[in-house]
Design an enzyme around this catalytic site. Structure first.
Site, short mmCIF file in Angstrom:
data_model
loop_
_atom_site.label_atom_id
_atom_site.label_comp_id
_atom_site.label_asym_id
_atom_site.label_seq_id
_atom_site.Cartn_x
_atom_site.Cartn_y
_atom_site.Cartn_z
CB ALA A 1 -0.88 -0.02 1.24
N GLY B 1 0.50 -5.05 0.72
CA GLY B 1 -0.67 -5.00 -0.15
C GLY B 1 -0.39 -5.58 -1.53
CD GLU C 1 -2.69 -7.54 2.55
OE1 GLU C 1 -2.42 -6.36 2.28
OE2 GLU C 1 -3.28 -7.89 3.58
CD GLU D 1 1.43 -5.81 5.28
OE1 GLU D 1 2.25 -6.73 5.51
OE2 GLU D 1 0.67 -5.81 4.29
C1 3H9 Z 1 0.66 -2.29 3.42
O1 3H9 Z 1 0.84 -2.78 2.34
C2 3H9 Z 1 -0.64 -2.36 4.13
C3 3H9 Z 1 -1.63 -3.33 3.55
O2 3H9 Z 1 -1.50 -4.59 4.13
C4 3H9 Z 1 -3.05 -2.90 3.82
C5 3H9 Z 1 -3.55 -1.69 3.17
C6 3H9 Z 1 -4.96 -1.43 3.45
N1 3H9 Z 1 4.65 3.47 0.02
O3 3H9 Z 1 13.35 1.76 0.17
P1 3H9 Z 1 13.72 2.50 -1.05
C7 3H9 Z 1 9.40 4.89 -1.35
S1 3H9 Z 1 1.89 -1.49 4.24
C8 3H9 Z 1 5.13 4.69 -0.28
O4 3H9 Z 1 14.76 3.54 -0.95
P2 3H9 Z 1 14.82 0.13 -2.19
C9 3H9 Z 1 10.51 5.22 -0.36
O5 3H9 Z 1 10.06 6.08 0.64
C10 3H9 Z 1 3.26 -1.49 3.11
N2 3H9 Z 1 6.42 4.92 -0.60
O6 3H9 Z 1 14.08 1.52 -2.25
C11 3H9 Z 1 11.53 5.85 -1.29
O7 3H9 Z 1 11.10 7.18 -1.53
P3 3H9 Z 1 12.19 8.33 -1.76
C12 3H9 Z 1 3.95 -2.79 3.08
C13 3H9 Z 1 7.25 3.87 -0.62
O8 3H9 Z 1 15.02 -0.31 -3.58
C14 3H9 Z 1 11.36 5.06 -2.59
O9 3H9 Z 1 10.05 4.47 -2.52
N3 3H9 Z 1 5.13 -2.70 2.29
C15 3H9 Z 1 6.81 2.58 -0.29
O10 3H9 Z 1 15.99 0.18 -1.28
C16 3H9 Z 1 12.38 3.97 -2.77
O11 3H9 Z 1 12.38 3.15 -1.61
C17 3H9 Z 1 6.31 -2.32 2.80
O12 3H9 Z 1 6.44 -2.11 3.98
C18 3H9 Z 1 5.44 2.39 0.03
N4 3H9 Z 1 4.94 1.18 0.32
O13 3H9 Z 1 13.80 -0.87 -1.50
C19 3H9 Z 1 7.47 -2.21 1.84
N5 3H9 Z 1 7.86 1.72 -0.38
O14 3H9 Z 1 12.98 7.90 -2.97
C20 3H9 Z 1 8.20 -0.93 2.06
C21 3H9 Z 1 8.92 2.48 -0.76
O15 3H9 Z 1 11.39 9.56 -1.92
N6 3H9 Z 1 9.25 -0.72 1.10
N7 3H9 Z 1 8.55 3.77 -0.89
O16 3H9 Z 1 13.02 8.33 -0.52
C22 3H9 Z 1 10.44 -1.35 1.12
O17 3H9 Z 1 10.67 -2.22 1.91
C23 3H9 Z 1 11.47 -0.93 0.11
O18 3H9 Z 1 11.12 0.34 -0.34
C24 3H9 Z 1 11.64 -1.86 -1.10
C25 3H9 Z 1 12.59 -1.20 -2.13
C26 3H9 Z 1 12.21 -3.20 -0.65
C27 3H9 Z 1 10.31 -2.09 -1.79
#
Ligand code: 3H9
Length: 687
Positions: free
Chosen positions: A63, A102, A105, A125
């Site tokens: 999400a 998400g 999901e 999450e």
């Molecule tokens: C969820 O899904 C809830 C659901 O169950 C229910 C919903 C109802 N959203 O980490 P990076 C941005 S909760 C918004 O440097 P990498 C991040 O801030 C979510 N922004 O890259 C950064 O921005 P900036 C569950 C996001 O290659 C840019 O993307 N998912 C999100 O080192 C690059 O990120 C997670 O918890 C997001 N979801 O790693 C996954 N994700 O460039 C969270 C990233 O402006 N994300 N951004 O600083 C990660 O673990 C890593 O970003 C990922 C890539 C492994 C994907």
């Protein structure tokens, strides 16, 4: 179609492409067209099957976390998954990169999941203080079983495509062109015909759950949660998936999600998520990075060896330098032993061990550092020694190589000035064990070039570290604040507390351990030696050391340790010593509560953080939070000291600091101007 969602048609197989850089988060501007596209494809008789894929570097990574602080906009993810479950033609999620939260999901709403061999899948999450809120806790157990789902959801750790295949989460793993193979897979499923059951209807894996064993596993995980609500909510939701009908379990998951997302703990953890990414950015400097291919480390002791391992783990060839052959061999042997332990524990394969060891080159000759692009000095903490090392390094390092010191306290400006190239010198303060601890303080000296700084910040992320740029001062951000946190420790004891009471106030707050337990673990002789070097004393700790009580390693310190055990046992001898030391100046001991312990340790911690901001040693308050959450065990559910100050109320902190200042006269309690301003304006902004 919108820019974020496109549909292509491959001989009757519709390919829905989500395109929302950088990580294809399910933002509102994706959900709306995605919902519309899927509804249209459901009703399109020419479409036999549907494949959902993503453009760019990854499948949907979750999400959109930035939306959690705003009102929900429909259609929610749940509505999209519900829509998927009304589609009778085969649907395939084709996963590359990471399918997280998400994103997974969404994939669980499809009949089939296929993955690129390098893909990872998970529900992280919990790391944001949440539980999966799009049906993940109810659907994942139906595919992989409740025990496996519990482990994945409570840890938040993603699994590989191979493991996902073995567990039943994905149906096929492909090398090569993922979309073409997914389209073929979907087409074949459609050709086979028959009915395709949504994941919700698959009950066999949850029906076979041994509920008693599940509850034991959940209780063990709850024990480790240390005050965090999310892991407990995750376990409760997965249990519901076993014991409740699908829709009831889904509704219960939603209720838990709504509660957590509005709570302080999740706000704190989301703050840390963005703070860590912000900290890695070098402000206002759009600079090119220097190329780093080989890294040199000077000093093969515990610290140097750990740093060398961190780089080898990140795939970098390392030249490890020692003064003599014997010390070098000792250092290399320690590295070999550490990797062997990892293999024994199952966290590293034998092949990976061989490959990492192959990256090391040992040397006793400075000339061998000439081909290194970055050299990190990790020798004895003494300015004169460091200057000799940097002098030799200056003579052999190639022009443009970055020269770093791992000093914890010394003046990096002075070290830089001792070379002919101060623009290439900076601090890289790793934390021990350096191959494990995530924090890296990057010390920006007066004359450090912006591109050197930016190069090291990016490099740090590549080796899995969390970098924070800090300025030069005694102890930088972390250790300087640590001194402030500990300044009252002995006073608290003299005035009436026991080490056990202080430590309990800390663990109740959420720290992994309190300061006295920590001292025993690290070794009390280290602080003693440092105090002696600086002409300082500590009334009780010095006496303990004079008695040979160095902590765990001698079986006695602030606590007693039964033979070989790490379990601290309160020691009446220490309590007697404290009483005697209090009696000398005539201190009347009294009952000291947990609130007072927090006020006299953590409020000065925040106060010192405010001074650090005022002086520009840290650029952002959130950088300080990143340092404390990643290097010192500050409870993540409280977001770091500066975020916590906001939760606690800056006005209250100022008022209590003033109270203790009046009472003790000690400078540690004098509120910093920035803290006062924060109390008035609600912002850490430094004018
Ligand atoms: C969820 O899904 C809830 C659901 O169950 C229910 C919903 C109802 N959203 O980490 P990076 C941005 S909760 C918004 O440097 P990498 C991040 O801030 C979510 N922004 O890259 C950064 O921005 P900036 C569950 C996001 O290659 C840019 O993307 N998912 C999100 O080192 C690059 O990120 C997670 O918890 C997001 N979801 O790693 C996954 N994700 O460039 C969270 C990233 O402006 N994300 N951004 O600083 C990660 O673990 C890593 O970003 C990922 C890539 C492994 C994907």
């Amino acid at each position: 179609m919108s820019n974020s969602v496109n549909v292509a048609n491959e001989n009757g197989v519709a390919v829905v492409i989500i395109d929302n850089p950088p990580v294809n988060a399910l933002s509102f501007h994706v959900r709306e067209p995605l919902h519309a596209a899927l509804a249209a494809l459901r009703d399109d008789a020419t479409v036999r099957a549907i494949v959902i894929v993503c453009a760019g570097r990854t499948f949907v990574a979750g999400a959109d976390i930035t939306e959690f602080s705003k009102p929900v906009q429909q259609p929610e993810l749940r509505a999209i998954v519900a829509l998927l479950e009304t589609i009778a033609k085969p649907m395939v999620a084709a996963i590359h990169g990471t399918a997280l939260g998400g994103g997974l999901e969404l994939a669980l709403g499809c009949h089939f999941r296929v993955a690129d061999a390098g893909a990872k899948l998970g529900l992280p999450e919990v790391k944001l203080g949440l539980l999966p809120g799009g049906g993940g806790t109810v659907r994942l157990p139906r595919l992989v079983g409740a025990a496996k789902a519990l482990g994945m959801i409570v840890s938040g750790t993603p699994i590989s495509a191979g493991e996902a295949k073995a567990a039943g989460l994905v149906d096929a793993v492909f090398d090569g062109d993922l979309i073409a193979q997914a389209v073929r897979f979907a087409g074949e499923a459609a050709a086979k015909g028959g009915s395709f059951a949504p994941v919700r209807e698959r009950r066999d894996r949850v029906a076979e759950t041994d509920l008693a064993a599940f509850d034991r596993q959940a209780a063990e995980l709850a024990r480790k949660a240390r005050g965090l609500e999310a892991p407990l909510a995750c376990a409760e939701a997965v249990r519901n998936a076993i014991t409740l009908p699908f829709d009831e379990a889904l509704a219960a998951e939603r209720a838990l999600f709504v509660k957590l997302v509005a709570g302080d703990q999740s706000r704190a953890q989301r703050h840390l998520f963005f703070a860590e990414r912000e900290a890695a950015k070098i402000q206002g400097k759009d600079v090119t990075r220097r190329k780093i291919a080989r890294v040199g480390i000077i000093g093969a002791g515990t610290m140097g060896g750990g740093i060398a391992m961190a780089f080898a783990n990140g795939g970098f060839p390392v030249t490890l330098l020692e003064t003599g052959e014997e010390a070098l061999q000792r250092g290399l042997a320690m590295i070999e032993k550490n990797y062997a332990v990892s293999v024994g524990r199952g966290s590293l394969t034998e092949e990976a061990r061989q490959q990492r060891l192959g990256l090391f080159k040992g040397s006793t000759d400075y000339a061998d550092l000439a081909d290194c692009d970055l050299v990190i000095e990790a020798v004895f903490e003494d300015m004169a020694v460091k200057k000799v090392v940097f002098g030799k390094l200056d003579a052999v390092a190639r022009p443009g190589a970055i020269l770093a010191t791992n000093t914890s306290y010394l003046d990096v400006d002075e070290i830089a000035a001792s070379t002919s190239r101060p623009q290439d010198v900076l601090g890289m303060h790793f934390f021990s064990p350096a191959n494990v601890m995530k924090l890296l303080e990057i010390v920006r000296a007066d004359r450090t070039a912006p591109d050197a700084l930016a190069t090291v910040a990016e490099l740090a992320r590549r080796i899995g570290k969390v970098p924070v740029v800090v300025g030069v001062c005694h102890g930088f951000v972390g250790n300087r604040m640590l001194s402030a946190r500990g300044a009252e420790n002995e006073f608290l004891l003299l005035e009436g507390a026991t080490p056990g009471q202080v430590d309990k106030a800390f663990t109740d707050f959420g720290w992994p351990m309190g300061p006295f337990q920590m001292g025993d673990l690290a070794g009390l002789d280290i602080g003693w030696r440092n105090r002696k070097a600086r002409g300082q004393t500590a009334v009780i700790a010095d006496t303990l050391c004079e008695q040979g009580r160095f902590g765990q390693k001698t079986g006695r310190g602030w606590y007693r340790y039964e033979s070989g055990s790490r379990e601290p046992v309160p020691d009446p001898e220490v309590e007697e010593l404290i009483r005697a030391k209090a009696a000398e100046p005539g201190i009347a001991r009294r009952e000291i509560g947990a609130d007072e312990i927090i006020e006299r340790t953590l409020y000065p911690l925040v106060n010192e953080g405010a001074r650090i901001l005022e002086e520009g040693i840290a650029v952002r308050a959130s950088d300080i939070d990143v340092v404390w959450a990643n290097g010192y065990g500050f409870p993540i559910g409280k977001g770091g000291p500066m975020f916590w100050a906001g939760l606690e109320g800056a006005a209250k902190i100022v008022e209590r600091l003033e109270h203790w200042h009046r009472r003790t006269g000690r400078a540690i309690f004098e509120p910093a101007p920035v803290l006062r301003r924060f109390a008035e304006t609600g912002s850490w902004q430094v004018p």
